[in-house]
Design an enzyme around this catalytic site. Structure first.
Site, PDB file in Angstrom:
ATOM      1  N   ASP A  13       0.806  -1.229   0.000  1.00 49.85           N
ATOM      2  CA  ASP A  13       0.000   0.000   0.000  1.00 49.85           C
ATOM      3  C   ASP A  13       0.832   1.268   0.000  1.00 49.85           C
ATOM      4  O   ASP A  13       0.445   2.291   0.578  1.00 49.85           O
ATOM      5  CB  ASP A  13      -0.976   0.011   1.201  1.00 49.85           C
ATOM      6  CG  ASP A  13      -1.863  -1.219   1.209  1.00 49.85           C
ATOM      7  OD1 ASP A  13      -2.222  -1.694   0.125  1.00 49.85           O
ATOM      8  OD2 ASP A  13      -2.173  -1.713   2.320  1.00 49.85           O
ATOM      9  N   LYS A  16       1.813   1.999  -5.171  1.00 46.00           N
ATOM     10  CA  LYS A  16       2.341   1.399  -6.413  1.00 46.00           C
ATOM     11  C   LYS A  16       1.420   1.687  -7.604  1.00 46.00           C
ATOM     12  O   LYS A  16       1.878   2.027  -8.691  1.00 46.00           O
ATOM     13  CB  LYS A  16       2.489  -0.132  -6.242  1.00 46.00           C
ATOM     14  CG  LYS A  16       3.481  -0.536  -5.162  1.00 46.00           C
ATOM     15  CD  LYS A  16       3.509  -2.035  -4.954  1.00 46.00           C
ATOM     16  CE  LYS A  16       2.270  -2.589  -4.304  1.00 46.00           C
ATOM     17  NZ  LYS A  16       2.033  -2.147  -2.923  1.00 46.00           N
ATOM     18  N   GLY A  40      -4.607  -4.333  -3.760  1.00 44.61           N
ATOM     19  CA  GLY A  40      -5.585  -3.299  -4.075  1.00 44.61           C
ATOM     20  C   GLY A  40      -4.799  -2.076  -4.486  1.00 44.61           C
ATOM     21  O   GLY A  40      -4.144  -1.459  -3.651  1.00 44.61           O
ATOM     22  N   GLN A 225       1.924  -6.182  -3.155  1.00 45.09           N
ATOM     23  CA  GLN A 225       2.360  -6.303  -1.759  1.00 45.09           C
ATOM     24  C   GLN A 225       3.642  -5.477  -1.535  1.00 45.09           C
ATOM     25  O   GLN A 225       3.843  -4.494  -2.217  1.00 45.09           O
ATOM     26  CB  GLN A 225       2.571  -7.779  -1.354  1.00 45.09           C
ATOM     27  CG  GLN A 225       1.266  -8.571  -1.228  1.00 45.09           C
ATOM     28  CD  GLN A 225       0.721  -9.041  -2.563  1.00 45.09           C
ATOM     29  OE1 GLN A 225       1.394  -9.714  -3.323  1.00 45.09           O
ATOM     30  NE2 GLN A 225      -0.521  -8.705  -2.843  1.00 45.09           N
TER      31      GLN A 225
HETATM   32  P1  GDP Z   1      -0.788   0.255  -3.582  1.00 42.13           P
HETATM   33  O1  GDP Z   1      -1.388  -1.012  -3.086  1.00 42.13           O
HETATM   34  O2  GDP Z   1       0.676   0.334  -3.324  1.00 42.13           O
HETATM   35  O3  GDP Z   1      -1.123   0.548  -5.017  1.00 42.13           O
HETATM   36  O4  GDP Z   1      -1.428   1.427  -2.707  1.00 42.13           O
HETATM   37  P2  GDP Z   1      -2.987   1.584  -2.316  1.00 42.13           P
HETATM   38  O5  GDP Z   1      -3.740   2.023  -3.502  1.00 42.13           O
HETATM   39  O6  GDP Z   1      -3.468   0.370  -1.597  1.00 42.13           O
HETATM   40  O7  GDP Z   1      -2.890   2.704  -1.202  1.00 42.13           O
HETATM   41  C1  GDP Z   1      -2.348   3.949  -1.475  1.00 42.13           C
HETATM   42  C2  GDP Z   1      -3.416   5.017  -1.176  1.00 42.13           C
HETATM   43  O8  GDP Z   1      -2.828   6.268  -1.102  1.00 42.13           O
HETATM   44  C3  GDP Z   1      -4.461   5.121  -2.274  1.00 42.13           C
HETATM   45  O9  GDP Z   1      -5.678   5.487  -1.703  1.00 42.13           O
HETATM   46  C4  GDP Z   1      -3.922   6.252  -3.148  1.00 42.13           C
HETATM   47  O10 GDP Z   1      -4.945   6.940  -3.855  1.00 42.13           O
HETATM   48  C5  GDP Z   1      -3.325   7.142  -2.113  1.00 42.13           C
HETATM   49  N1  GDP Z   1      -2.154   7.928  -2.545  1.00 42.13           N
HETATM   50  C6  GDP Z   1      -1.163   7.570  -3.389  1.00 42.13           C
HETATM   51  N2  GDP Z   1      -0.213   8.533  -3.444  1.00 42.13           N
HETATM   52  C7  GDP Z   1      -0.635   9.513  -2.608  1.00 42.13           C
HETATM   53  C8  GDP Z   1      -0.081  10.761  -2.195  1.00 42.13           C
HETATM   54  O11 GDP Z   1       1.003  11.156  -2.601  1.00 42.13           O
HETATM   55  N3  GDP Z   1      -0.802  11.496  -1.295  1.00 42.13           N
HETATM   56  C9  GDP Z   1      -1.989  11.084  -0.805  1.00 42.13           C
HETATM   57  N4  GDP Z   1      -2.619  11.858   0.065  1.00 42.13           N
HETATM   58  N5  GDP Z   1      -2.547   9.906  -1.169  1.00 42.13           N
HETATM   59  C10 GDP Z   1      -1.865   9.134  -2.041  1.00 42.13           C
HETATM   60  P1  IMO Z   2      -0.960  -4.259  -2.199  1.00 46.79           P
HETATM   61  O1  IMO Z   2      -0.496  -4.809  -3.525  1.00 46.79           O
HETATM   62  C1  IMO Z   2      -0.911  -4.700   2.138  1.00 46.79           C
HETATM   63  C2  IMO Z   2      -0.975  -8.790   3.722  1.00 46.79           C
HETATM   64  C3  IMO Z   2      -2.205  -9.216   4.457  1.00 46.79           C
HETATM   65  C4  IMO Z   2      -1.590 -10.196   5.456  1.00 46.79           C
HETATM   66  C5  IMO Z   2      -0.495 -10.870   4.636  1.00 46.79           C
HETATM   67  C6  IMO Z   2      -0.891 -12.214   4.038  1.00 46.79           C
HETATM   68  O2  IMO Z   2      -2.245  -3.536  -2.258  1.00 46.79           O
HETATM   69  O3  IMO Z   2       0.138  -3.472  -1.560  1.00 46.79           O
HETATM   70  P2  IMO Z   2      -2.439 -12.901   2.000  1.00 46.79           P
HETATM   71  O4  IMO Z   2      -3.896 -12.669   1.751  1.00 46.79           O
HETATM   72  O5  IMO Z   2      -1.542 -12.354   0.960  1.00 46.79           O
HETATM   73  O6  IMO Z   2      -2.136 -14.341   2.299  1.00 46.79           O
HETATM   74  O7  IMO Z   2      -2.137 -12.107   3.369  1.00 46.79           O
HETATM   75  O8  IMO Z   2      -0.187  -9.959   3.581  1.00 46.79           O
HETATM   76  N1  IMO Z   2      -1.220  -8.265   2.340  1.00 46.79           N
HETATM   77  C7  IMO Z   2      -1.149  -6.962   2.021  1.00 46.79           C
HETATM   78  N2  IMO Z   2      -0.935  -5.879   2.786  1.00 46.79           N
HETATM   79  N3  IMO Z   2      -1.048  -4.565   0.800  1.00 46.79           N
HETATM   80  C8  IMO Z   2      -1.236  -5.650   0.015  1.00 46.79           C
HETATM   81  O9  IMO Z   2      -1.241  -5.579  -1.328  1.00 46.79           O
HETATM   82  C9  IMO Z   2      -1.328  -6.922   0.625  1.00 46.79           C
HETATM   83  N4  IMO Z   2      -1.525  -8.169   0.167  1.00 46.79           N
HETATM   84  C10 IMO Z   2      -1.438  -8.984   1.226  1.00 46.79           C
HETATM   85  O10 IMO Z   2      -2.832  -8.143   5.094  1.00 46.79           O
HETATM   86  O11 IMO Z   2      -0.970  -9.492   6.485  1.00 46.79           O
HETATM   87 MG    MG Z   3      -2.926  -1.657  -1.801  1.00 41.98          MG
END
Ligand code: GDP
Ligand code: IMO
Ligand code: MG
Length: 425
Positions: A13, A16, A40, A225
């Site tokens: 998270d 990416k 996600g 991840q």
């Molecule tokens: P990913 O799994 O690495 O693609 O990240 P996620 O989408 O799960 O979580 C990142 C969250 O931060 C999302 O809600 C993005 O819209 C938000 N986001 C990404 N870059 C920025 C930033 O520079 N500032 C803020 N405020 N939000 C951001």
């Molecule tokens: P993105 O790509 C954050 C975490 C789960 C749990 C562990 C194992 O959005 O960054 P799993 O279902 O993979 O067997 O769970 O890994 N986990 C993540 N945490 N971002 C993710 O993906 C994750 N995908 C799995 O919360 O701790």
């Molecule tokens: Mg994510």
């Protein structure tokens, strides 16, 4: 033309999705190489938010072609759902611009049931998985009983494989977990009903990547991840079931490792983690809550609140070393606005010694004490800043100190969720 691997350098998270979308402007091909819909990835374009779990984050760029590599575990039900959602927003998701490797393993309903049943039975040792069947699907792959995308062409093979997998799993369901047995015929029927929708996407991803290379195209490898969730190098056993390290971009797509030119690590300006496991810089005070609410730190897949804490450069140093990071994209810097002081964990204290890298023994990360240094906070709104020099000097000091501590240049600075809210340095 350089190919780029994008990985999350922390526990997932990091943003990416946003950076993959941004760099998809310059890439003709985007491919995912591991994980599944435990991911996600959020993309925000002109205020419109899209969350992708399986389909690569390049799909919003009409000229990009996206692939799901052999290293991914694909839930066919989720894939169809995601296709439908994207198509209803007017995005072309035809097989012209989206493909699944013939070798991609499929997540079946019994993988999800097993994942959830196991977690349900654990007490203090819950991993906090996403419950999407990721672990059990990779187990079947390693056990050599997995169903792969190209198997969908062969009805008898699908049934045979499901019968074999369920011959063991049904014993667990009925004798250990108190669940009903799954009927293999019914399970095969449900999967085969989806086959006509999935098969047009099933293709030879290796061949497409080789052809793209031959034409001088640019390939972007989208990690899911984070490095510290890697099955080998993460905080085992609180990890996911795939290799999240950049090297797996080769294995997980069928390209040679010499073709991975740039490795871009995505680093959130602080740290978050969803699920269980050690987190040395976690904050359980008001600052942790401030990070969570200002950063909207709720999981994009499960909606769970993310645990929050200060930036930890010890785990980032390990990420730099494990992946040979060429550069970093620092995200969510705007979220730190208003903190009087910002702390950076520079090292750990462990058994009376100072550590620059995480200790190796299982569970030892629970026992380290972070050593912090403080930098001044900032109050300015940086969300519309477009160039590095415009940033307040306090912010630049934070950025430059992170570079020093990790030893990797920061090439992108994200100051808001939108595609345009990015400073290219
Ligand atoms: P990913 O799994 O690495 O693609 O990240 P996620 O989408 O799960 O979580 C990142 C969250 O931060 C999302 O809600 C993005 O819209 C938000 N986001 C990404 N870059 C920025 C930033 O520079 N500032 C803020 N405020 N939000 C951001
Ligand atoms: P993105 O790509 C954050 C975490 C789960 C749990 C562990 C194992 O959005 O960054 P799993 O279902 O993979 O067997 O769970 O890994 N986990 C993540 N945490 N971002 C993710 O993906 C994750 N995908 C799995 O919360 O701790
Ligand atoms: Mg994510």
């Amino acid at each position: 033309m350089p190919n780029t691997v994008i990985i999350g350098a922390q526990w997932g998270d990091e943003g990416k999705g946003k950076i993959v979308d941004l760099l998809s402007r310059q890439s003709q091909v985007i491919v995912r190489f591991q994980g599944g819909n435990n991911a996600g990835h959020t993309i925000s374009v002109a205020g419109k938010k899209t969350i992708l779990h399986l389909i690569p984050s390049g799909i919003l760029h009409p000229s990009a072609v996206c692939y799901i590599g052999n290293g991914v575990v694909l839930d066919p039900f989720v894939f169809i759902e995601e296709l439908t959602t994207l198509a209803s927003s007017g995005i072309d998701v035809s097989p012209k611009r989206l493909g699944i490797s013939a070798k991609t393993q499929l997540i079946l309903p019994y993988h999800k049931i097993l994942d959830q049943a196991r977690e349900g039975l654990r007490n203090k040792d819950k991993i906090g998985t996403t419950g999407r069947g990721i672990g059990p699907c990779y187990e079947d792959k390693a056990a050599r009983i997995g169903l792969r995308a190209s198997d969908l062409q062969d009805k008898d093979l699908v049934l045979r494989k499901i019968v074999r997998a369920l011959s063991e799993k049904n014993i667990l369901f009925t004798h250990l977990y108190g669940l009903n047995a799954i009927d293999p015929e019914q399970c095969a029927k449900e999967i085969l009903e989806l086959a006509p929708k999935i098969l047009p996407y099933v293709t030879d991803v290796e061949a497409h990547l080789a052809a793209a290379e031959a034409q001088g195209q640019n390939i972007l490898f989208e990690g899911a991840q984070g490095i510290h969730l890697d099955i080998d190098h993460g905080t085992y056993p609180f990890v996911t079931s795939s290799n999240t390290v950049a090297a797996n971009a080769a294995t997980g797509t069928g390209i040679g490792p010499k073709r991975l030119h740039n490795i871009l690590g995505i680093v959130k300006a602080y740290t978050t983690r969803v699920g269980a496991g050690a987190f040395p810089t976690e904050l359980s005070d008001q600052y942790g809550q401030m990070l969570q609410s200002a950063g909207h730190e709720f999981g994009a897949t499960t909606g769970r609140p993310r645990r929050c804490g200060w930036l930890d450069t010890v785990i980032l140093r390990a990420s730099a070393r494990l992946n040979d990071l060429t550069s970093i994209a620092l995200t969510k810097l705007d979220v730190l606005r208003g903190f009087p002081k910002i702390k950076i964990c520079t090292a750990y204290e462990y058994n009376g010694s100072r550590l620059e890298y995480p200790p190796q023994k299982e569970g030892s990360l629970f026992l380290v004490k972070p050593i912090y240094e403080e930098v001044e906070g900032f109050t300015e709104d940086i969300t519309n800043m477009q160039n590095y020099n415009a940033l307040p000097s306090t912010v630049k000091r934070y950025i430059e100190r992170i570079e020093e501590l990790i030893g990797v240049p920061i090439a992108y600075i994200s100051v808001g969720p939108d595609r345009e809210q990015t400073i290219v340095r």
